[in-house]
Design a protein around this motif. Sequence first.
Motif, PDB file in Angstrom:
ATOM      1  N   GLY A   1     -49.916  11.792  22.221  1.00 52.21           N
ATOM      2  CA  GLY A   1     -50.921  12.823  22.401  1.00 52.21           C
ATOM      3  C   GLY A   1     -51.150  13.184  23.851  1.00 52.21           C
ATOM      4  O   GLY A   1     -50.272  13.010  24.702  1.00 52.21           O
ATOM      5  N   ASP A   2     -52.362  13.673  24.154  1.00 53.21           N
ATOM      6  CA  ASP A   2     -52.679  14.122  25.513  1.00 53.21           C
ATOM      7  C   ASP A   2     -54.120  13.785  25.847  1.00 53.21           C
ATOM      8  O   ASP A   2     -54.954  13.580  24.965  1.00 53.21           O
ATOM      9  CB  ASP A   2     -52.466  15.640  25.634  1.00 53.21           C
ATOM     10  CG  ASP A   2     -53.466  16.428  24.784  1.00 53.21           C
ATOM     11  OD1 ASP A   2     -54.624  16.581  25.213  1.00 53.21           O
ATOM     12  OD2 ASP A   2     -53.092  16.871  23.684  1.00 53.21           O
ATOM     13  N   MET A   3     -54.399  13.717  27.134  1.00 50.82           N
ATOM     14  CA  MET A   3     -55.761  13.516  27.623  1.00 50.82           C
ATOM     15  C   MET A   3     -55.884  14.233  28.954  1.00 50.82           C
ATOM     16  O   MET A   3     -54.934  14.244  29.755  1.00 50.82           O
ATOM     17  CB  MET A   3     -56.077  12.028  27.785  1.00 50.82           C
ATOM     18  CG  MET A   3     -57.525  11.741  28.123  1.00 50.82           C
ATOM     19  SD  MET A   3     -57.914   9.960  28.041  1.00 50.82           S
ATOM     20  CE  MET A   3     -57.017   9.372  29.481  1.00 50.82           C
ATOM     21  N   THR A   4     -57.051  14.827  29.190  1.00 50.37           N
ATOM     22  CA  THR A   4     -57.266  15.610  30.405  1.00 50.37           C
ATOM     23  C   THR A   4     -58.601  15.243  31.028  1.00 50.37           C
ATOM     24  O   THR A   4     -59.586  15.023  30.319  1.00 50.37           O
ATOM     25  CB  THR A   4     -57.255  17.121  30.082  1.00 50.37           C
ATOM     26  OG1 THR A   4     -55.979  17.486  29.533  1.00 50.37           O
ATOM     27  CG2 THR A   4     -57.504  17.956  31.329  1.00 50.37           C
ATOM     28  N   ASP A   5     -58.624  15.161  32.362  1.00 46.97           N
ATOM     29  CA  ASP A   5     -59.890  15.091  33.089  1.00 46.97           C
ATOM     30  C   ASP A   5     -59.744  15.930  34.352  1.00 46.97           C
ATOM     31  O   ASP A   5     -58.770  16.695  34.489  1.00 46.97           O
ATOM     32  CB  ASP A   5     -60.312  13.649  33.385  1.00 46.97           C
ATOM     33  CG  ASP A   5     -59.343  12.903  34.289  1.00 46.97           C
ATOM     34  OD1 ASP A   5     -58.474  13.551  34.922  1.00 46.97           O
ATOM     35  OD2 ASP A   5     -59.441  11.660  34.380  1.00 46.97           O
ATOM     36  N   ALA A   6     -60.686  15.812  35.262  1.00 47.47           N
ATOM     37  CA  ALA A   6     -60.659  16.659  36.458  1.00 47.47           C
ATOM     38  C   ALA A   6     -59.449  16.396  37.338  1.00 47.47           C
ATOM     39  O   ALA A   6     -59.071  17.243  38.161  1.00 47.47           O
ATOM     40  CB  ALA A   6     -61.940  16.455  37.262  1.00 47.47           C
ATOM     41  N   GLU A   7     -58.811  15.227  37.181  1.00 49.23           N
ATOM     42  CA  GLU A   7     -57.672  14.866  38.021  1.00 49.23           C
ATOM     43  C   GLU A   7     -56.339  15.367  37.474  1.00 49.23           C
ATOM     44  O   GLU A   7     -55.353  15.437  38.204  1.00 49.23           O
ATOM     45  CB  GLU A   7     -57.607  13.351  38.192  1.00 49.23           C
ATOM     46  CG  GLU A   7     -58.837  12.742  38.844  1.00 49.23           C
ATOM     47  CD  GLU A   7     -59.047  13.250  40.260  1.00 49.23           C
ATOM     48  OE1 GLU A   7     -58.038  13.446  40.962  1.00 49.23           O
ATOM     49  OE2 GLU A   7     -60.214  13.456  40.642  1.00 49.23           O
ATOM     50  N   GLY A   8     -56.275  15.692  36.187  1.00 48.61           N
ATOM     51  CA  GLY A   8     -55.002  16.157  35.645  1.00 48.61           C
ATOM     52  C   GLY A   8     -54.922  15.976  34.144  1.00 48.61           C
ATOM     53  O   GLY A   8     -55.891  15.610  33.473  1.00 48.61           O
ATOM     54  N   THR A   9     -53.732  16.244  33.616  1.00 47.31           N
ATOM     55  CA  THR A   9     -53.440  16.077  32.192  1.00 47.31           C
ATOM     56  C   THR A   9     -52.423  14.952  32.041  1.00 47.31           C
ATOM     57  O   THR A   9     -51.437  14.894  32.767  1.00 47.31           O
ATOM     58  CB  THR A   9     -52.892  17.379  31.579  1.00 47.31           C
ATOM     59  OG1 THR A   9     -53.921  18.383  31.637  1.00 47.31           O
ATOM     60  CG2 THR A   9     -52.503  17.179  30.120  1.00 47.31           C
ATOM     61  N   TYR A  10     -52.667  14.063  31.091  1.00 43.24           N
ATOM     62  CA  TYR A  10     -51.856  12.863  30.919  1.00 43.24           C
ATOM     63  C   TYR A  10     -51.200  12.885  29.545  1.00 43.24           C
ATOM     64  O   TYR A  10     -51.795  13.326  28.563  1.00 43.24           O
ATOM     65  CB  TYR A  10     -52.736  11.619  31.074  1.00 43.24           C
ATOM     66  CG  TYR A  10     -53.708  11.731  32.227  1.00 43.24           C
ATOM     67  CD1 TYR A  10     -53.268  11.644  33.542  1.00 43.24           C
ATOM     68  CD2 TYR A  10     -55.068  11.960  32.000  1.00 43.24           C
ATOM     69  CE1 TYR A  10     -54.152  11.764  34.608  1.00 43.24           C
ATOM     70  CE2 TYR A  10     -55.958  12.087  33.054  1.00 43.24           C
ATOM     71  CZ  TYR A  10     -55.496  11.991  34.359  1.00 43.24           C
ATOM     72  OH  TYR A  10     -56.364  12.121  35.410  1.00 43.24           O
ATOM     73  N   ARG A  11     -49.971  12.362  29.503  1.00 45.39           N
ATOM     74  CA  ARG A  11     -49.216  12.352  28.252  1.00 45.39           C
ATOM     75  C   ARG A  11     -48.593  10.966  28.046  1.00 45.39           C
ATOM     76  O   ARG A  11     -48.807  10.058  28.850  1.00 45.39           O
ATOM     77  CB  ARG A  11     -48.163  13.451  28.267  1.00 45.39           C
ATOM     78  CG  ARG A  11     -48.767  14.826  28.524  1.00 45.39           C
ATOM     79  CD  ARG A  11     -47.816  15.975  28.257  1.00 45.39           C
ATOM     80  NE  ARG A  11     -48.412  17.251  28.642  1.00 45.39           N
ATOM     81  CZ  ARG A  11     -49.293  17.921  27.900  1.00 45.39           C
ATOM     82  NH1 ARG A  11     -49.665  17.433  26.718  1.00 45.39           N
ATOM     83  NH2 ARG A  11     -49.802  19.067  28.315  1.00 45.39           N
ATOM     84  N   ALA A  12     -47.851  10.826  26.969  1.00 43.71           N
ATOM     85  CA  ALA A  12     -47.320   9.514  26.571  1.00 43.71           C
ATOM     86  C   ALA A  12     -46.572   8.858  27.735  1.00 43.71           C
ATOM     87  O   ALA A  12     -45.701   9.468  28.357  1.00 43.71           O
ATOM     88  CB  ALA A  12     -46.402   9.667  25.371  1.00 43.71           C
ATOM     89  N   GLY A  13     -46.934   7.622  28.014  1.00 40.60           N
ATOM     90  CA  GLY A  13     -46.302   6.854  29.088  1.00 40.60           C
ATOM     91  C   GLY A  13     -47.098   6.826  30.369  1.00 40.60           C
ATOM     92  O   GLY A  13     -46.870   5.950  31.218  1.00 40.60           O
ATOM     93  N   ASP A  14     -48.031   7.771  30.549  1.00 40.41           N
ATOM     94  CA  ASP A  14     -48.810   7.798  31.790  1.00 40.41           C
ATOM     95  C   ASP A  14     -49.728   6.582  31.883  1.00 40.41           C
ATOM     96  O   ASP A  14     -50.352   6.166  30.902  1.00 40.41           O
ATOM     97  CB  ASP A  14     -49.626   9.087  31.884  1.00 40.41           C
ATOM     98  CG  ASP A  14     -48.784  10.267  32.341  1.00 40.41           C
ATOM     99  OD1 ASP A  14     -47.775  10.047  33.021  1.00 40.41           O
ATOM    100  OD2 ASP A  14     -49.132  11.421  32.007  1.00 40.41           O
TER     101      ASP A  14
END
Length: 225
Positions: free
Chosen positions: A166-179
């Motif tokens: 999946g994905d996750m986002t905050d003010a620093e960026g967007t994160y995906r599998a493996g991050d």
Amino acid sequence: MISYHPESSWLRAFAAGELPPSLALAVSVHVELCPVCQRHLAALEAELASLALTEPALEPELEAPGGPDWDAMLAAIMATPQGVGKPSAQACPPLQVDWQASAIALPRAMRHLVVPEWQQVGKVARARLDIAASQHERTSLLSIAPGAVIPEHTHKGYELTLLLAGDMTDAEGTYRAGDFLLLDRRHEHSPSTHAGCLCLTVLDAPVHFTRGLPRLLNGFSGLLY
């Protein structure tokens, strides 16, 4: 594409076997998913091996072979059936979890784990993993539903998050599998997810909500990590 990685000092500590089990698990999973860190780790392991070979070693005192104990050990080795000790391809099948109506195979580094029942709180479900840890450390799988927004918070300790799907986002960026994300009390964020996300998390202290009504939950901080 994986964009967020553990620092080199973490990879070195992992290569040297110096990380506690929960953090070593997170680094191992990330390395399994990340070709860049695989190469970096291989270089660090080669460096550590070279240092070990150049350091003077104490010669162990060896007993001369012979005697009943020696003969019994040799007999036991010779009697061991051929193939014993070799891992079977079926011995450790992939560990799967149900996520968004699909079965997702977790990375190999997680195959030895047992995933307990999920605990649901709103749009977040948590499965606490039984991993040897310090008194206050918690290692969990988190499943966050599509469209969820986690209220703004900071951390009393550290929060390690490794995205598995999946994905996750905050003010620093967007994160995906493996991050691989490591936050502490210097960080304040309100992560959200568009498609939903499945994460491996390690925390050593509760989150601390900083805005709005969620701050009332800070009195129950022991339940929030």
